[in-house]
Write a protein that holds these residues in place. Structure first.
Motif, PDB file in Angstrom:
ATOM      1  N   ILE A 188      22.368 -31.710  75.117  1.00 36.23           N
ATOM      2  CA  ILE A 188      22.971 -33.054  75.264  1.00 36.23           C
ATOM      3  C   ILE A 188      22.597 -33.578  76.592  1.00 36.23           C
ATOM      4  O   ILE A 188      22.323 -34.711  76.747  1.00 36.23           O
ATOM      5  CB  ILE A 188      24.488 -33.033  75.132  1.00 36.23           C
ATOM      6  N   ILE A 223      21.213 -39.328  74.426  1.00 39.60           N
ATOM      7  CA  ILE A 223      22.566 -38.852  74.302  1.00 39.60           C
ATOM      8  C   ILE A 223      23.323 -38.919  75.494  1.00 39.60           C
ATOM      9  O   ILE A 223      24.541 -39.530  75.377  1.00 39.60           O
ATOM     10  CB  ILE A 223      22.294 -37.535  73.617  1.00 39.60           C
ATOM     11  N   ARG A 224      22.466 -38.510  76.516  1.00 36.94           N
ATOM     12  CA  ARG A 224      23.222 -38.251  78.020  1.00 36.94           C
ATOM     13  C   ARG A 224      23.776 -39.689  78.370  1.00 36.94           C
ATOM     14  O   ARG A 224      24.786 -39.790  78.963  1.00 36.94           O
ATOM     15  CB  ARG A 224      22.360 -37.996  78.862  1.00 36.94           C
ATOM     16  N   LYS A 253      25.420 -41.908  76.738  1.00 33.16           N
ATOM     17  CA  LYS A 253      26.765 -42.485  76.149  1.00 33.16           C
ATOM     18  C   LYS A 253      27.778 -41.531  76.711  1.00 33.16           C
ATOM     19  O   LYS A 253      27.626 -40.184  76.916  1.00 33.16           O
ATOM     20  CB  LYS A 253      26.668 -41.979  74.610  1.00 33.16           C
ATOM     21  N   TRP A 275      29.259 -38.406  75.344  1.00 31.85           N
ATOM     22  CA  TRP A 275      28.421 -37.377  75.091  1.00 31.85           C
ATOM     23  C   TRP A 275      28.200 -36.828  76.441  1.00 31.85           C
ATOM     24  O   TRP A 275      27.993 -35.606  76.511  1.00 31.85           O
ATOM     25  CB  TRP A 275      27.238 -37.804  74.278  1.00 31.85           C
ATOM     26  N   ILE A 314      30.809 -34.683  76.826  1.00 26.86           N
ATOM     27  CA  ILE A 314      30.979 -33.287  76.313  1.00 26.86           C
ATOM     28  C   ILE A 314      29.951 -32.277  76.701  1.00 26.86           C
ATOM     29  O   ILE A 314      29.905 -31.108  76.818  1.00 26.86           O
ATOM     30  CB  ILE A 314      30.644 -33.695  74.668  1.00 26.86           C
ATOM     31  N   GLY A 315      28.777 -33.041  77.102  1.00 30.07           N
ATOM     32  CA  GLY A 315      27.775 -32.062  77.744  1.00 30.07           C
ATOM     33  C   GLY A 315      28.131 -31.448  78.934  1.00 30.07           C
ATOM     34  O   GLY A 315      27.987 -30.257  79.154  1.00 30.07           O
ATOM     35  N   CYS A 362      30.678 -28.799  78.231  1.00 29.20           N
ATOM     36  CA  CYS A 362      29.776 -27.652  77.507  1.00 29.20           C
ATOM     37  C   CYS A 362      29.319 -26.637  78.581  1.00 29.20           C
ATOM     38  O   CYS A 362      29.395 -25.296  78.870  1.00 29.20           O
ATOM     39  CB  CYS A 362      28.691 -27.893  76.744  1.00 29.20           C
TER      40      CYS A 362
END
Lengths: 277, 132, 539, 386, 331
Positions: D300, D306-307, D309, D312, D315-316, D319
């Motif tokens: 991510i 992706i990064r 957003k 995200w 979320i990354g 994780c």
């Protein structure tokens, strides 16, 4: 008064902070030589500065060691030894591997020498090995202790100061032999329980409190009185105790004659417990 | 506005707080403890003398015992030479308690009186008593 | 004097006190710091003692023979009358928390202007003349005898305190130097040692009803002139009622608003607002002053001047009283009036005739602050507002000391301003709300001759204004105090050129959309509003 | 400035009270532990360190993570971090306080903890850990407070603070190095006895600390008026990603050494952690999840589209935070004790009081962080909006 | 200004020396050990009460709270219930925070003039030191109850145990002893080193500082260096509390120094700034609700004012008023 001496020691201790390892200034009395030592003490009026010097000149004169004769040991003797030791030191028997305190205990060959386990050695495999603190010459536990609660005495005994121990259990992580136990609970609770069932205390020896680490102390309190360790007294044919530094000592004589094993020698800890096979 | 009621209540609380020890003790002094020396071992002594003189022992025994503890345990030194030059085996449980075999009437008396809870007894105990 | 010093020179202030014992530092009375003494006739009009001609810089102050006894007797009497005074004499621990909280100390560096030391001037007399230890041990016990030099020192410093109470906020025991100053000034008044800038307004208020001494017809005319201006700038005709019996509300505001710029624009604000909402109210020429200069001489005098408000309300038969924007007027109205001359049972609990809101917090004293009143109107959407008319202004708000620390009015003015202005920035937090700095000229110290003192005292406030001026481009300093409006322009001109001063009600009236108004291309000051209406030539 | 924390919305106070309740519960549990002994925990003779020390180790890493902002800001004058650094330093303060508390609750005789000072023992790594942790706490308090105060006053930071900030860089490295040395220097614990323990600690620290920071900054951006700025966030995210990759790379090294050499002692713990030994395999799901989640986080954060957003990105970071937490806060410390020096496997199950206490320390950290962030955000808001 | 410091310090030294010498004379021991504390305590108790009564005899004629927050106003305006209380509950809370948390000192800041700007630095040192000192003193005083009463109340034992929790030294040092020493030193350094503080400080400011420092140091010496027989000390203290005073043998001179210093503090208390202990409760700027316009506050010495009445006014200006068309009461 001795308080001044304490202060002196503090200063001396601070000034040698950089030196690794606790090099305490005192030599232990040898067994059977209590009286002679007493006289010697008298000359110094309780001050021990001299002893320190003497040691520097000639190197350590004493290094206590324990020899366990695996040919003489039997299941019964092993149990007797464990029982004697734990009773001599008022070690409670929790009967629960989570909280248990063990100064000396039985273990199988496979666990005693895990890295040099020889599965074809069927003789050893059946023997009840007695495990205890190895009183290493290079004790990792003393190295890691943040308060010098555990330290190596000049006579080779790795001592544990229950009054100073903060219970961080770093020594337990450091000991490669699993020889150290922590008082997870108040030992007196268990002792009282056992006493109600008829257990007798050794009234010459204190108990410990919860939150400190303890282990075999080579019966330092008995040595001070000129006695042999309790286990030796219990089974003198199995346990041999003596001065490794003295070439003519009983233990050196035995070691010269017998093949011995020591645990995890590759770690460089130089254990003082020998298994005669 | 005087608020005299509030002031009087305040003063009463003030007086109540500061007079608490007097009220609490209501004129009855607690007896000053006399630690008992009435034990067989002491009776058997030719000269009733502790390791050091009494005043020193009363005022400084805690420090003294602490020092003994370090000597015995850390320095491996089990002998203490007192001011009179006499040798004494360093051990709380085996020397002190041998004479003072009456912890309750000796140690505890003053400790309770002065509300002191030494942690000695976390590990050590009265070898003569039946309880830990 | 002050004008001779540039702001840079004035800013050279050493806040480190000298190393000598303060009792050993002689007081030198400096021009530019003190105000001229009260004229005898102004003292006599109100029946205060020992009006005489004297000068602070001369040796002989014309004190009566028994001045010392009078002073000490007066002090004893006041110790018995005021618990505050008695306690404040006893419990100061000189922790130093108040030391750097005083605007006069920060602006002058004079160590005797640290509130603690200013109070010690009196406290040392208390110890030296009233306590046994002080009588016997003298200076060791921190006591001293009352001598003429000591009296002069007290006079000098009692008139270097604006009773703003900023120190009392920080004192761990709430010791209020204003209390000490109030009583110190009372004692000095016992033998006529007042300043004319206080005494003359007192005399004027006493007789004409307002501090400027405007006679009834002049007072009325001034307001009517303003109405003419309003007609021109706004296009609305207003005929304000005077001394109207049976009106619902009596309106009282400091007479400064009736007289000078920029106060009169605030007056215009009131007039427009009242007209817009159709308020049934009346002006009074008898009670034509809200401000209470008596408060700066003695509490007794304050009570006498204040009595007119309720007396007039009773005579006119109004239901309740509305008060204009004023600082120390509100200290007196809020904290003293009800005790002085109340409770006014002939009045009714104030209810806004427009919104029906009950002003719970004024239910006994029956007097409401105009800003509370306006805030309530705005909250209930009773005013149509166009804040963009104030877009050429970037506004900050100066919390006047008395409504701040003697009342606690912080949100109402901000609420009003934010509704009538689009650009509002508060000054740094340690200089506003309860921690606000005084304008530097309160408590009767806004004379001309003490301009240096005023500018020095105004420095902390001006410094904070300068911060928002430089950072956010603030160009209008709003406030709810007539003295602020009178003195801050001078302070701003000196310290922060480019910042103007106005009352909150002026901003309200400028934003107010009225029926029948003109294109509103001019503001209440008659100045064209940038970006509105036809571009007018510069006059 | 601390008074800023005394004024807040009802949500803020609700959160504070919630944390206080947890702390209160934990305190009661601690009193119970103090009275009865550490036997109330799941620790045993074989697994003599548990949740407490594991969490301690993890949060040392979180604390050290702040340096990933200090270096760009102060060594490379990367101005986009100017407004953010203080938030990193405040994480460090909260994390170090948590570390110290985890140590305090873990020791058997807390009333003797001053012995570490009274009897200084320079040959013990724990002694140095005491010094570096307390020092790091002090340094961060000094730096964080003074830089924020200077911002608030609109003045440059006092000159003497600069050297302290520079000092904080090697000091941050030192706290995690010394903490790694706690483990890496023990004979007979094969899993810990590795020279890359310290580098691995640092790599995971530089992933864990900043990932928490990014999550918090995203939260602040959403719910307060403080915006750290997209550039700053993206850059921190890159740092996290690289650190996490290095962390997994180091983990791979461990696998190689153990399994290629085929020495049983070296393999044992890894086998236990990832496959289980015999009937014992409590930690297997955790460790496998760690790998999956960790790689997901790397993916991510690695892919720019992706990064970018915010969701995200959050979320990354979550994780990465979770993966490093499992790795260090669960596997590393507990794993090191399995098998025991006698090659016996004992498993560890934290008990209810133990978890309550550990949660309470999390809550203390949360509270400290809340208070500090409240102060910082208020100051930043005033700066931007006034 | 140095003289003030020397005088205060000298006075404390004189008491120490006198008590030390007196304490070593057996005949003087009952005087210092028993009579002095009784007298001092009586002076403290009566003096304190008298002072408070003296204050209370003066009324609070006006309600003058310093309002430190938004007043109770329109219902939709958030009101600062504690900093500007309008209810008794609010006042109690305000006084609670004032007395237990030193709320006003917490607000403190330092203002400096730097290159044309007045900078307000938040500073919590005074607050911290003062809070640390007062709480330590309170706990130490409560702990001393163990010497005065028998049986020792549970809360005293708990306090003692918690305070002496860390096993540092034998007997363990109390945390409050360390704190009070630290805080007192801090407060003293503040007074000695900050020019403003030195300027405003009187002998009466240094004296209590040195005195309390003397009490703390003599107490610590007694515990750790010149050890005394604690049971003898308790017998004396308990004797005092039960009105059966005795001076047991073998109490060292250091004890008499300690007790003489404490007695000095007690006797000095009612006549000094230390009375802020009582005064803080009675400060009208803090202990009153801001209900000025809501409720009538009575001034007991109020006199009806003599003012220029409307009639006088109209008489004075009737012509002008008539001309201006203002309504008149009498034509």
């Amino acid at each position: 008064m001795s308080m001044d001496r304490r202060k002196f020691l503090k200063v001396a201790g601070l000034s040698t902070l950089i030196g690794l390892g606790g090099s305490s200034a005192f030599e232990l009395l040898k067994p059977g030589k209590v009286d002679a030592e007493m006289e010697h003490e008298g000359h110094h009026g309780g001050h021990h500065g001299k002893a320190h010097k003497k040691e520097e000149d000639t190197g350590p004169k004493t290094r206590w060691a324990m020899l366990i004769d695996m040919k003489a040991i039997t299941k019964e003797k092993a149990e007797k030894i464990v029982h004697t030791c734990h009773h001599a030191h008022n070690v409670p028997n929790w009967g629960d591997p989570k909280n248990e305190i063990k100064w000396i205990w039985e273990e199988e060959y496979e666990h005693v020498f895990p890295d040099s386990y020889n599965e074809y050695d069927e003789i050893l495999e059946k023997l009840p090995f007695l495990l205890m603190c190895n009183h290493c010459d290079e004790p990792p536990c003393a190295r890691v202790c943040p308060v010098e609660a555990t330290f190596r005495r000049p006579d080779g005994i790795v001592a544990q100061d229950y009054h100073r121990c903060i219970g961080c259990r770093f020594c337990m992580a450091a000991c490669p032999y699993g020889s150290r136990s922590f008082n997870w609970l108040d030992p007196r609770v268990k002792l009282k329980e056992e006493m109600a069932k008829g257990r007798k205390l050794n009234k010459r020896f204190p108990t410990r409190m919860r939150g400190v680490v303890e282990k075999c102390n080579f019966c330092v309190e008995r040595l001070a009185e000129g006695k042999q360790p309790a286990c030796v007294e219990a089974c003198p044919d199995v346990m041999h105790f003596g001065n490794l530094a003295d070439e003519n000592s009983n233990v050196r004589k035995i070691l010269r004659a017998r093949i011995s094993l020591r645990r995890k020698l590759e770690l460089g800890t130089k254990p003082s417990v020998f298994y005669l096979v | 506005m005087y608020d005299s009621g509030k002031v009087i209540i305040g003063l009463l609380i003030f007086a109540g707080i500061f007079l608490f020890p007097f009220v609490y003790q209501h004129g009855a002094p607690a007896e000053k403890p006399k630690p008992s020396l009435d034990t067989p071992a002491i009776k058997a002594l030719p000269v009733k003398k502790c390791v050091e003189d009494t005043h020193f022992m009363i005022t400084t025994h805690m420090q003294f015992l602490n020092d003994w503890r370090d000597q015995a345990l850390r320095d491996g030194n089990r002998w203490y030479v007192n001011k009179a030059g006499k040798k004494v085996w360093i051990s709380l449980q085996n020397t002190c308690m041998k004479c003072h075999s009456n912890k309750k009437d000796f140690c505890d008396k003053c400790h309770n009186y002065a509300a002191v809870q030494p942690y000695c007894w976390d590990c050590h105990y009265d070898p003569n008593g039946s309880k830990l | 004097m002050a004008k001779e010093l540039t702001p840079q020179e004035m800013m050279r202030i050493d806040l480190r006190p000298p190393t000598r014992d303060w009792m050993d530092i002689p007081t030198v009375i400096k021009p530019g710091i003190y105000c001229y003494p009260a004229k005898p006739e102004k003292v006599e009009i109100v029946g205060m003692p020992n009006g005489h001609v004297w000068s602070p810089v001369e040796e002989d102050w014309g004190l009566p023979e028994d001045w010392k006894e009078t002073f000490l007797e007066g002090m004893r009497e006041r110790l018995n009358k005021h618990r505050s005074f008695k306690i404040f004499m006893d419990i100061c621990v000189r922790c130093g928390a108040c030391a750097d909280k005083c605007h006069f100390f920060l602006g002058s560096g004079d160590p005797k202007n640290m509130p603690v030391v200013r109070a010690e001037l009196i406290r040392s007399i208390y110890r030296g003349e009233f306590t046994k230890a002080g009588k016997i041990l003298g200076r060791i016990a921190g006591g001293r005898k009352l001598t003429e030099d000591v009296l002069k020192e007290i006079w000098y410093y009692m008139f270097q305190c604006t009773e703003c109470r900023r120190c009392s906020l920080f004192c761990p025991y709430g010791i209020d130097t204003a209390e000490v100053t109030i009583i110190g000034r009372e004692l000095l008044n016992l033998f006529g040692l007042n300043i004319n800038w206080i005494q003359e307004p007192v005399a004027n208020c006493y007789e004409t009803g307002n501090h400027l001494g405007l006679l009834p017809h002049t007072f009325k005319q001034n307001i009517e002139f303003m109405c003419m201006d309003i007609e021109e700038f706004v296009g609305i005709t207003i005929e304000p009622p005077f001394n109207k019996k049976g009106a619902e509300i009596l309106f009282t505001t400091p007479s400064g608003d009736v007289f000078a710029e920029p106060g009169i624009f605030t007056l215009a604000g009131y007039l427009i607002l009242f007209e817009h909402i159709g308020l049934d109210y009346t002006w009074s020429t008898y009670n034509s002053e809200g401000g209470n200069f008596g408060f700066f001489t003695s509490l007794d005098m304050a009570q006498r001047l204040n009595a007119k408000i309720y007396a007039e309300a009773k005579r006119l038969g109004v239901k309740w009283i509305l008060g204009g924007e004023c600082g120390h007027m509100w200290r007196v109205v809020h904290q003293y009036m009800n005790t002085f001359n109340g409770p006014p049972d002939f009045l009714e609990e104030p209810v806004s005739p427009i919104t029906g809101t009950k002003f719970e917090n004024a239910k006994s004293a029956k007097m409401v602050h105009i800003t509370e009143f306006t805030a309530d109107l705005i909250k209930h959407n009773k005013l149509k507002l166009d804040p963009s008319r104030n877009d050429h202004l970037t506004v900050t708000y100066h919390d006047s000391c008395n409504p701040s620390r003697g009342m606690g009015m912080f949100e109402e003015p901000r609420y009003v301003i934010k509704n009538v202005c689009n650009n509002f920035y508060d000054m740094p937090e340690n200089t506003i709300r309860e921690q606000t700095f005084c304008c530097g000229s309160g408590a009767g110290l806004n004379a001309g001759e003490n301009m240096e003192l005023r500018l020095r005292g105004g420095l902390p406030r001006a410094n904070a204004v300068k911060y928002v001026h430089e950072r956010f481009g603030v160009n209008m300093l709003s406030c709810v105090c007539a003295i602020d409006r009178a003195v801050l322009p001078a302070s701003m001109e000196y310290w922060v050129p480019g910042v103007d001063v106005c009352g909150v009600s002026e901003l309200v009236a400028n934003a107010l959309i009225m029926e029948g108004e003109n294109d509103r291309s001019l503001n209440l000051r008659g100045e064209p509003i940038p970006g509105r209406g036809e571009v007018t030539e510069d006059v | 400035m601390i008074e800023k924390a005394l004024k807040g919305s009802s949500v803020y106070w609700g959160w504070v009270i919630f944390l206080l309740c947890i702390i209160g519960a934990g305190f009661l549990a601690y009193l119970y532990q103090l009275k009865v002994g550490l036997g109330v925990t799941g620790m045993s003779r074989d697994i003599s360190w548990g949740v407490y020390i594991a969490q301690f180790t993890y949060f040392v890493g979180v604390a050290a993570g702040a340096v990933m902002l200090v270096i760009p800001k102060y060594l490379h004058h990367y101005t986009k971090y100017a407004k953010v650094v203080v938030f990193g330093e405040f994480i460090a303060i909260a994390a170090v306080i948590m570390c110290l508390l985890f140590i305090v609750v873990d020791i058997g005789q807390p009333m003797r903890m001053m012995n570490v000072v009274i009897h200084p023992t320079p040959h013990s790594m724990l002694f140095y850990d005491m010094i570096v942790l307390n020092g790091y706490l002090l340094i961060n308090i000094i730096c964080g407070y003074n830089t924020l105060l200077a911002d608030k006053k609109g003045l440059p930071c006092p000159g003497w603070v600069k050297p302290v900030i520079y000092l904080s860089i090697p000091w941050a490295i030192s706290i995690h190095t010394v903490t790694a040395f706690l483990y890496a220097g023990l004979p007979g614990r094969h899993f810990w006895l590795t020279a890359i323990m310290a580098p691995r600690f640092l790599a995971s620290a530089f992933a864990a600390g900043p990932s928490l920071l990014v999550m918090l900054l995203l939260f602040l951006r959403k719910y307060t008026k403080f915006d750290a700025g997209q550039d700053a966030l993206q850059n921190i995210a890159r740092t996290i990603c690289y650190a996490m990759i290095v962390n997994f790379f180091f983990m791979g090294m461990e696998f190689f050494t153990a399994f290629y050499s085929n020495i049983p002692g070296h393999k044992a713990t890894l086998e236990y952690l990832f496959w289980g030994i015999g009937e014992y395999g409590n930690l297997v799901p955790f460790m496998r999840a760690c790998i999956v989640i960790g790689f997901a986080g790397i993916f991510i954060l690695l892919v720019p589209s992706i990064r970018r957003k915010p969701l995200w990105l959050a979320i990354g970071c979550a994780c990465v935070f979770l993966a490093t937490w499992i790795d260090k806060g669960v596997g590393l410390v507990i794993g090191g004790f399995i098998p025991s020096p006698l090659e016996v496997i004992t498993e560890y199950h934290p008990t209810f009081p133990e978890i309550t206490i550990a949660t309470a320390i999390w809550a203390v950290g949360g509270l400290v962080l809340t208070i500090l962030y409240k102060v910082a955000v208020t100051v930043r808001e005033e700066e931007q909006i006034v | 200004m140095i003289t003030r410091i020397i005088l205060a310090f000298g006075a404390v030294v004189a008491i120490v020396v006198a008590a030390w010498m007196g304490g070593s004379v057996p005949g003087l021991q009952p005087l210092i050990g028993v009579a002095l504390p009784y007298v001092a305590f009586a002076i403290f108790l009566i003096g304190f009460a008298m002072k408070v009564i003296k204050w209370a005899k003066s009324p609070v004629p006006f309600r003058i709270p310093t309002t430190a927050g938004q007043e109770f106003s329109l219902p939709w305006i958030k009101w600062s219930k504690i900093d500007n209380p309008s209810t008794t509950g609010g006042v109690i809370l305000r006084m609670f925070f004032e007395i237990c948390c030193f709320r006003s000192l917490f607000r403190n800041m330092r203002t400096d003039l730097r290159s044309g700007w007045l900078i307000h630095h938040p500073t919590k040192w005074l607050w911290l030191l003062a809070l640390g000192f007062h709480y330590s003193f309170l706990i130490i005083a409560l702990r001393h109850l163990r010497l005065f009463v028998q049986p020792v109340p549970g809360f005293v034992e708990t306090l003692d145990a918690v305070d002496g929790m860390f096993q540092i030294g034998i007997p363990p040092i109390y945390l409050t002893d360390l704190f009070i020493l630290l805080c007192l030193t801090g407060l003293l350094i503040r007074r000695l080193c900050l020019p403003k503080m030195r300027f405003m400080s009187l002998v009466a400011d240094y004296f209590p500082l040195f005195l309390i420092l003397g009490i703390v140091i003599s107490g610590l010496l007694m515990r750790f260096v010149y050890r005394v027989d604690i049971t003898a000390v308790k017998a004396l203290a308990n004797g005092i509390a039960s009105f059966h005073p005795v001076v047991p043998e073998g109490i060292g001179s250091i004890f008499f120094v300690h007790i003489a210093l404490v007695s000095t503090l007690l006797a000095y208390f009612p006549f000094s700034k230390l009375m802020h202990m009582g005064g803080v409760f009675m400060s009208p700027t803090r202990n009153l609700a801001n209900t000025n316009r809501m409720e009538y506050h009575e001034n007991p010495w109020r006199k009806p004012p003599k003012f220029h009445s409307y009639e006088e006014y109209e008489d004075m200006y009737r012509e002008y008023m008539k001309e201006a068309g203002l309504p008149l009461e009498r034509e």
